[in-house]
Design a protein around this motif. Structure first.
Motif, PDB file in Angstrom:
ATOM      1  N   UNK A 166       0.831  -1.196   0.000  1.00  0.00           N
ATOM      2  CA  UNK A 166       0.000   0.000   0.000  1.00  0.00           C
ATOM      3  C   UNK A 166       0.867   1.248   0.000  1.00  0.00           C
ATOM      4  N   UNK A 222       2.355   3.046   4.950  1.00  0.00           N
ATOM      5  CA  UNK A 222       3.028   1.901   5.556  1.00  0.00           C
ATOM      6  C   UNK A 222       2.049   1.004   6.308  1.00  0.00           C
ATOM      7  N   UNK A 223       2.214  -0.290   6.155  1.00  0.00           N
ATOM      8  CA  UNK A 223       1.411  -1.239   6.922  1.00  0.00           C
ATOM      9  C   UNK A 223       2.337  -2.169   7.713  1.00  0.00           C
ATOM     10  N   UNK A 224       3.549  -1.684   7.971  1.00  0.00           N
ATOM     11  CA  UNK A 224       4.495  -2.500   8.734  1.00  0.00           C
ATOM     12  C   UNK A 224       4.139  -2.459  10.216  1.00  0.00           C
ATOM     13  N   UNK A 225       4.576  -3.498  10.916  1.00  0.00           N
ATOM     14  CA  UNK A 225       4.397  -3.554  12.358  1.00  0.00           C
ATOM     15  C   UNK A 225       5.613  -2.838  12.948  1.00  0.00           C
TER      16      UNK A 225
END
Lengths: 278, 310
Positions: free
Chosen positions: B84, B87-90
């Motif tokens: 995406x 950011x969709x990081x943990x």
């Protein structure tokens, strides 16, 4: 199943890495223990400090499990949840992972206070008590994790959630008999306590940790271990049933809400949408 | 001829009374790099989100690798990787923990996990960052971790939503290097959106969407051929001679102080003219039409004006 485990383990790691929060979470219980330590003094209660302790342990479990839902909101607003929802993992699995993590994290905090309790006169005669106490903590943690996630899905952002959860946890804690015996409450608040599920969590947990399960119902009432509504006494078994029913309702409700919720509508700040327009 | 891996037939998406996507059709061939272009609000994000199973369609049939995005959601999800724009990081976890979690979600066999982490991190040059927390990484590195993560389960199709927005030119070039490497080595189909036209130039196919409709869909070469003209910029020592030659043949031109600009319709004819006055020619430059010109021609605006990404 491995996904639930992985999510559970991740949240546990987050909890362990956030040591500052852990310390602060534990300051309050000990503060309360100090302030309210002698309040349970009556003719039938020999060691009021342990009464207090049991109440504090279960309130801590309650409070932290409910607040764990804020980490779920965090996962949504930080974008991580988006990664999860485009993966072939069902949302039910995600919710389950979050519930068990919340229950575990709050039980761990409960256990820490429990251990400290041995230094202020808490005595147990059988190790089974420890096992029952831990099981009860996980049980209560799970119930209020469901309740917390439900509030979170209704609040939709972290500020509202924090405000709402504070407004709910304060009265639920103080009108449960955890810090102040129900018999000392004014009549109106007594009725609030009767409808408060925490009341039953507190009395049940106290009965178990103080090893009073063998007492008669009358004795339990005298020692503030069972609630008497009018002439009707809520036995520990009934308390358990009430809690289970409450937990089931909110676990189902929150899971349903979580499955349906549109993550893109959840913002970090309430003002996010406003500032964009300005 | 390769097979289409993404098919979109008669796709319609309505929000209440508003039609965001109005009956579009297109296919993406396996192993291609496909660019999806369009101004903001054109229906680009809606189409991607529906293909990624985040939104529900209103009408139509969309398939990825033969699986229907509405009825076989989990099969589609297993077949795609998505990066995406945001950011969709943990962020509180390390790079490795992020990648491992992804493997759990996508049921990557345990004994392969280590090898794959090695492979994808090498691909994006982040091997030495494996144990570092994501929050300690720069923006470009985070993007590379996301691309690496999207590849962990060897998806058939990789969706990249504005993969290079906000990156410096050097990192942009790197990201493209990885994308090409991927396409070559793993034959992964790449579906991307971008507002950098030079990036769209190097894709195999480009579709332009505006007001919920696809208004062009072809190779960059064909699009430019169809919608743009080559422009010749000629500097001559004897302007009147050139002008009369052009007028004789009915070639339209615009005379500027230092050069004459001609939209080239017929190259041979122009060469004739130039041959006749070659002694006078000081300089000549032919500019090919760009995808930006195509976009301008088709939508009446420049893609950058739309303020996308930001």
């Amino acid at each position: 199943m491995s996904v639930v485990m992985a999510l559970w383990f991740r949240n546990l790691k987050l909890f362990v890495r956030n040591r500052a929060a852990l310390v602060f979470n534990l300051i309050f219980p000990f503060f309360f223990l100090f302030v309210f330590g002698k309040i349970f003094q009556n003719d039938f209660i020999e060691n009021p400090a342990t009464y207090m302790l049991a109440g504090i342990i279960i309130s801590t479990v309650f409070d932290s499990s409910l607040r764990m839902a804020s980490s779920t909101i965090d996962d949504i607003t930080s974008g991580f949840m988006k990664e999860v929802i485009v993966s072939p993992v069902s949302r039910l699995t995600i919710a389950t992972g979050q519930f068990f993590a919340a229950a575990t994290v709050s039980a761990i905090q409960g256990v820490i206070i429990f251990v400290a309790g041995f230094f202020i006169g808490l005595k147990i005669t059988t190790p089974l008590t420890i096992i029952y106490a831990i099981l009860l903590m996980v049980f209560v943690g799970l119930i209020f994790a469901g309740f917390g996630l439900f509030i979170a899905t209704v609040s939709k952002n972290i500020q509202t959630f924090q405000a709402v959860s504070l407004a709910i946890t304060m009265p639920m804690t103080f009108m449960s008999g955890a810090y102040i015996p129900i018999s000392m409450l004014p009549d109106v608040l007594k009725w609030v306590a009767y409808f408060n599920p925490m009341t039953y969590a507190v009395s049940l947990f106290r009965t178990v940790t103080l090893e009073k399960t063998s007492l008669s119902t009358e004795q339990l009432v005298l020692e503030e271990l069972a609630v008497k509504v009018g002439s009707f006494t809520v036995t520990p078994m009934m308390a358990f049933a009430i809690l289970a029913a409450f937990g089931l309702v909110f676990l189902v409700l929150s899971t349903r809400a979580f499955v349906k919720i549109d993550f893109s509508r959840m913002n970090r700040n309430k003002e996010d949408s406003l500032t964009e327009e300005i | 001829m390769s097979q289409p891996i993404i098919t979109v037939e008669n796709f319609v998406k309505k929000y209440g009374g508003f039609t965001a996507v109005n009956n579009i059709n297109f296919e993406v061939d396996e192993g291609h790099i496909f660019a999806f272009l369009g101004p903001n609000g054109a229906g680009k994000s809606t189409t991607i989100s529906t293909l990624c199973t985040i939104f529900e369609k209103t009408e139509g049939r969309l398939t990825i690798d033969g699986k229907d995005v509405t009825t076989q959601k989990n099969d589609v999800r297993a077949a795609i990787g998505v990066v995406f724009q945001d950011s969709t990081l943990d962020k509180k976890m390390t790079v490795e923990e992020n990648l491992k979690m992804h493997c759990v979600f996508y049921k990557v066999p345990k004994r392969e996990v280590d090898e794959r982490i090695q492979f994808v991190l090498k691909l994006v040059d982040l091997l030495e960052w494996r144990k570092k927390s994501v929050s300690s990484l720069s923006g470009g590195m985070k993007r590379r971790v996301e691309i690496a993560r999207g590849l962990m389960h060897y998806p058939k199709v990789l969706f990249l939503d504005e993969p290079t927005t906000g990156l410096d030119p050097q990192t942009r070039a790197h990201v493209w290097e990885y994308v090409h490497k991927l396409q070559k080595e793993k034959n992964i189909t790449i579906f991307l959106t971008t507002h950098y036209m030079d990036e769209a130039e190097i894709c195999d196919k480009v579709a332009i969407i505006d007001h919920g409709k696809i208004i062009a869909h072809d190779t960059p070469f064909e699009l430019k051929k169809q919608y743009t003209k080559d422009r010749a910029y000629i500097t001559t020592l004897n302007p009147p001679a050139l002008e009369s030659l052009l007028n004789e043949r009915g070639i339209r031109f615009i005379a500027k102080e230092k050069y004459h600009r001609i939209d080239v319709e017929d190259t041979a004819e122009l060469l004739d003219v130039l041959a006749m006055c070659k002694e006078d020619i000081g300089d000549i430059e032919i500019r090919k039409g760009t995808l930006n010109d195509v976009f301008l021609e088709l939508t009446g605006r420049e893609i950058r004006e739309t303020g996308e990404g930001a």
